[in-house]
Design a protein around this motif. Structure first.
Motif, PDB file in Angstrom:
ATOM      1  N   GLN A 172       0.849  -1.175   0.000  1.00  0.00           N
ATOM      2  CA  GLN A 172       0.000   0.000   0.000  1.00  0.00           C
ATOM      3  C   GLN A 172       0.888   1.229   0.000  1.00  0.00           C
ATOM      4  O   GLN A 172       2.084   1.140   0.225  1.00  0.00           O
ATOM      5  CB  GLN A 172      -0.920  -0.024   1.213  1.00  0.00           C
ATOM      6  N   THR A 173       0.316   2.383  -0.234  1.00  0.00           N
ATOM      7  CA  THR A 173       1.123   3.578  -0.415  1.00  0.00           C
ATOM      8  C   THR A 173       1.669   4.158   0.875  1.00  0.00           C
ATOM      9  O   THR A 173       2.595   4.932   0.843  1.00  0.00           O
ATOM     10  CB  THR A 173       0.300   4.672  -1.124  1.00  0.00           C
ATOM     11  N   ASP A 174       1.116   3.827   2.013  1.00  0.00           N
ATOM     12  CA  ASP A 174       1.672   4.362   3.242  1.00  0.00           C
ATOM     13  C   ASP A 174       1.880   3.244   4.245  1.00  0.00           C
ATOM     14  O   ASP A 174       1.295   2.197   4.146  1.00  0.00           O
ATOM     15  CB  ASP A 174       0.777   5.460   3.831  1.00  0.00           C
ATOM     16  N   ALA A 175       2.758   3.473   5.197  1.00  0.00           N
ATOM     17  CA  ALA A 175       3.108   2.438   6.155  1.00  0.00           C
ATOM     18  C   ALA A 175       2.135   2.361   7.319  1.00  0.00           C
ATOM     19  O   ALA A 175       2.260   1.503   8.164  1.00  0.00           O
ATOM     20  CB  ALA A 175       4.520   2.689   6.682  1.00  0.00           C
ATOM     21  N   HIS A 176       1.189   3.280   7.393  1.00  0.00           N
ATOM     22  CA  HIS A 176       0.227   3.247   8.480  1.00  0.00           C
ATOM     23  C   HIS A 176      -0.791   2.158   8.222  1.00  0.00           C
ATOM     24  O   HIS A 176      -1.386   2.077   7.158  1.00  0.00           O
ATOM     25  CB  HIS A 176      -0.468   4.603   8.628  1.00  0.00           C
ATOM     26  N   MET A 232      -7.080  -7.208   3.810  1.00  0.00           N
ATOM     27  CA  MET A 232      -5.695  -7.030   3.368  1.00  0.00           C
ATOM     28  C   MET A 232      -5.515  -7.363   1.890  1.00  0.00           C
ATOM     29  O   MET A 232      -4.457  -7.116   1.326  1.00  0.00           O
ATOM     30  CB  MET A 232      -4.767  -7.919   4.202  1.00  0.00           C
ATOM     31  N   GLY A 233      -6.542  -7.967   1.268  1.00  0.00           N
ATOM     32  CA  GLY A 233      -6.439  -8.336  -0.139  1.00  0.00           C
ATOM     33  C   GLY A 233      -5.621  -9.592  -0.358  1.00  0.00           C
ATOM     34  O   GLY A 233      -4.989  -9.745  -1.403  1.00  0.00           O
ATOM     35  N   VAL A 234      -5.629 -10.497   0.617  1.00  0.00           N
ATOM     36  CA  VAL A 234      -4.887 -11.757   0.510  1.00  0.00           C
ATOM     37  C   VAL A 234      -5.850 -12.913   0.718  1.00  0.00           C
ATOM     38  O   VAL A 234      -6.984 -12.731   1.146  1.00  0.00           O
ATOM     39  CB  VAL A 234      -3.731 -11.834   1.535  1.00  0.00           C
ATOM     40  N   LEU A 263      -0.563 -17.281   5.449  1.00  0.00           N
ATOM     41  CA  LEU A 263       0.820 -17.050   5.015  1.00  0.00           C
ATOM     42  C   LEU A 263       0.944 -15.744   4.242  1.00  0.00           C
ATOM     43  O   LEU A 263       1.840 -14.932   4.507  1.00  0.00           O
ATOM     44  CB  LEU A 263       1.314 -18.225   4.167  1.00  0.00           C
ATOM     45  N   GLN A 264       0.024 -15.515   3.289  1.00  0.00           N
ATOM     46  CA  GLN A 264       0.068 -14.268   2.520  1.00  0.00           C
ATOM     47  C   GLN A 264      -0.156 -13.054   3.423  1.00  0.00           C
ATOM     48  O   GLN A 264       0.471 -12.017   3.241  1.00  0.00           O
ATOM     49  CB  GLN A 264      -0.997 -14.279   1.419  1.00  0.00           C
ATOM     50  N   ALA A 265      -1.038 -13.191   4.422  1.00  0.00           N
ATOM     51  CA  ALA A 265      -1.308 -12.078   5.337  1.00  0.00           C
ATOM     52  C   ALA A 265      -0.064 -11.724   6.139  1.00  0.00           C
ATOM     53  O   ALA A 265       0.281 -10.544   6.277  1.00  0.00           O
ATOM     54  CB  ALA A 265      -2.464 -12.428   6.269  1.00  0.00           C
ATOM     55  N   VAL A 266       0.612 -12.731   6.650  1.00  0.00           N
ATOM     56  CA  VAL A 266       1.825 -12.485   7.431  1.00  0.00           C
ATOM     57  C   VAL A 266       2.908 -11.865   6.550  1.00  0.00           C
ATOM     58  O   VAL A 266       3.573 -10.903   6.941  1.00  0.00           O
ATOM     59  CB  VAL A 266       2.313 -13.790   8.100  1.00  0.00           C
ATOM     60  N   MET A 267       3.071 -12.404   5.339  1.00  0.00           N
ATOM     61  CA  MET A 267       4.080 -11.862   4.428  1.00  0.00           C
ATOM     62  C   MET A 267       3.771 -10.406   4.071  1.00  0.00           C
ATOM     63  O   MET A 267       4.659  -9.548   4.068  1.00  0.00           O
ATOM     64  CB  MET A 267       4.180 -12.727   3.168  1.00  0.00           C
ATOM     65  N   ARG A 268       2.501 -10.114   3.774  1.00  0.00           N
ATOM     66  CA  ARG A 268       2.101  -8.746   3.427  1.00  0.00           C
ATOM     67  C   ARG A 268       2.340  -7.811   4.601  1.00  0.00           C
ATOM     68  O   ARG A 268       2.841  -6.699   4.443  1.00  0.00           O
ATOM     69  CB  ARG A 268       0.632  -8.734   3.006  1.00  0.00           C
ATOM     70  N   GLN A 312       4.506  -8.117   6.953  1.00  0.00           N
ATOM     71  CA  GLN A 312       5.951  -7.911   7.097  1.00  0.00           C
ATOM     72  C   GLN A 312       6.471  -6.936   6.038  1.00  0.00           C
ATOM     73  O   GLN A 312       7.276  -6.065   6.337  1.00  0.00           O
ATOM     74  CB  GLN A 312       6.687  -9.252   7.019  1.00  0.00           C
ATOM     75  N   GLU A 313       5.974  -7.080   4.790  1.00  0.00           N
ATOM     76  CA  GLU A 313       6.366  -6.153   3.727  1.00  0.00           C
ATOM     77  C   GLU A 313       6.019  -4.718   4.083  1.00  0.00           C
ATOM     78  O   GLU A 313       6.758  -3.781   3.769  1.00  0.00           O
ATOM     79  CB  GLU A 313       5.633  -6.494   2.416  1.00  0.00           C
ATOM     80  N   LEU A 314       4.876  -4.548   4.759  1.00  0.00           N
ATOM     81  CA  LEU A 314       4.397  -3.213   5.101  1.00  0.00           C
ATOM     82  C   LEU A 314       4.943  -2.712   6.435  1.00  0.00           C
ATOM     83  O   LEU A 314       4.568  -1.634   6.892  1.00  0.00           O
ATOM     84  CB  LEU A 314       2.866  -3.211   5.136  1.00  0.00           C
ATOM     85  N   HIS A 315       5.810  -3.524   7.055  1.00  0.00           N
ATOM     86  CA  HIS A 315       6.430  -3.152   8.340  1.00  0.00           C
ATOM     87  C   HIS A 315       5.402  -2.952   9.435  1.00  0.00           C
ATOM     88  O   HIS A 315       5.543  -2.082  10.291  1.00  0.00           O
ATOM     89  CB  HIS A 315       7.320  -1.904   8.189  1.00  0.00           C
ATOM     90  N   TRP A 316       4.337  -3.775   9.412  1.00  0.00           N
ATOM     91  CA  TRP A 316       3.319  -3.711  10.447  1.00  0.00           C
ATOM     92  C   TRP A 316       3.686  -4.603  11.631  1.00  0.00           C
ATOM     93  O   TRP A 316       3.096  -4.474  12.697  1.00  0.00           O
ATOM     94  CB  TRP A 316       1.966  -4.149   9.915  1.00  0.00           C
ATOM     95  N   LEU A 317       4.603  -5.529  11.406  1.00  0.00           N
ATOM     96  CA  LEU A 317       4.966  -6.469  12.480  1.00  0.00           C
ATOM     97  C   LEU A 317       6.300  -6.083  13.098  1.00  0.00           C
ATOM     98  O   LEU A 317       7.165  -5.538  12.455  1.00  0.00           O
ATOM     99  CB  LEU A 317       5.048  -7.903  11.915  1.00  0.00           C
TER     100      LEU A 317
END
Length: 199
Positions: free
Chosen positions: A132-136, A181-183, A187-192, A194-199
């Motif tokens: 997504q466009t922002d990290a929030h 989340m669009g997954v 597994l895809q949710a966790v990966m997404r 992590q990509e978005l730095h939410w974890l």
């Protein structure tokens, strides 16, 4: 073959205006109360679906996933980047802002029926970036906590127990989270996330 177009929007004025524009362009336009049932009965159909609420996201998911609707154009309000990327990930072929001009509406429907994907540049950029466009995070604190637990290997049964839900209810809540989340799964949710730095 005549292409049938369903226009689904909660505002009757908007729905009627879009219908009139598309009918003027030669399409057979309908405004079904139950678009899922309409798609089941239709062949060579296109759905213009305005997505404003979580229920609308669920309808989009059902149209694109389970039913395999031929063409869905997501019509979105506000900043289209994050929500547009989510719509495409769920299966929408094209994305339009709700504030679209008459000419852009006609061109998008024509191009989409012709096999092209049409979307604002911000949506394409969000898709290309893979995030997504922002990290929030648009997720609740509980949802983020569930993702952290899932990433750490917690079972759904244990997560349900911690959160105070039955295991069945927890599975339902997680399905809603995945759609948001669009997954399609854990597994895809966790990966997404992590990509978005939410974890």
């Amino acid at each position: 073959m005549v292409v049938r177009v369903a226009v689904v929007d909660p505002l009757p004025v908007f729905q009627q205006g879009v219908s009139a524009v598309l009918a003027g362009a030669g399409y057979a336009v309908e405004t079904p109360a139950d678009v899922v049932a309409w798609v089941r009965r239709s062949t060579s159909s296109v759905v213009l679906l305005t997505v404003l609420s979580e229920d609308d996201w669920d309808v989009l998911s059902r149209l694109c996933g389970t039913l395999g609707a031929q063409v869905v154009i997501a019509v979105l309000d506000g900043d289209p980047a994050a929500s547009g990327a989510r719509a495409v990930r769920l299966g929408a072929r094209s994305v339009l802002p709700r504030s679209v001009s008459v000419d852009a509406l006609r061109q998008t429907v024509d191009a989409t029926i012709g096999g092209q994907a049409v979307m604002p540049a911000a949506v394409a950029a969000a898709l290309a970036a893979g995030s997504q466009t922002d990290a929030h995070s648009p997720l609740s604190a509980d949802q983020l906590s569930w993702l952290r637990d899932l990433a750490g290997g917690t079972t759904v049964a244990r997560l349900a127990s911690r959160a105070g839900y039955s295991e069945r209810a927890m599975f339902r809540l997680l399905r809603v989270l995945y759609r948001q989340m669009g997954v399609s799964g854990r597994l895809q949710a966790v990966m997404r996330a992590q990509e978005l730095h939410w974890l």
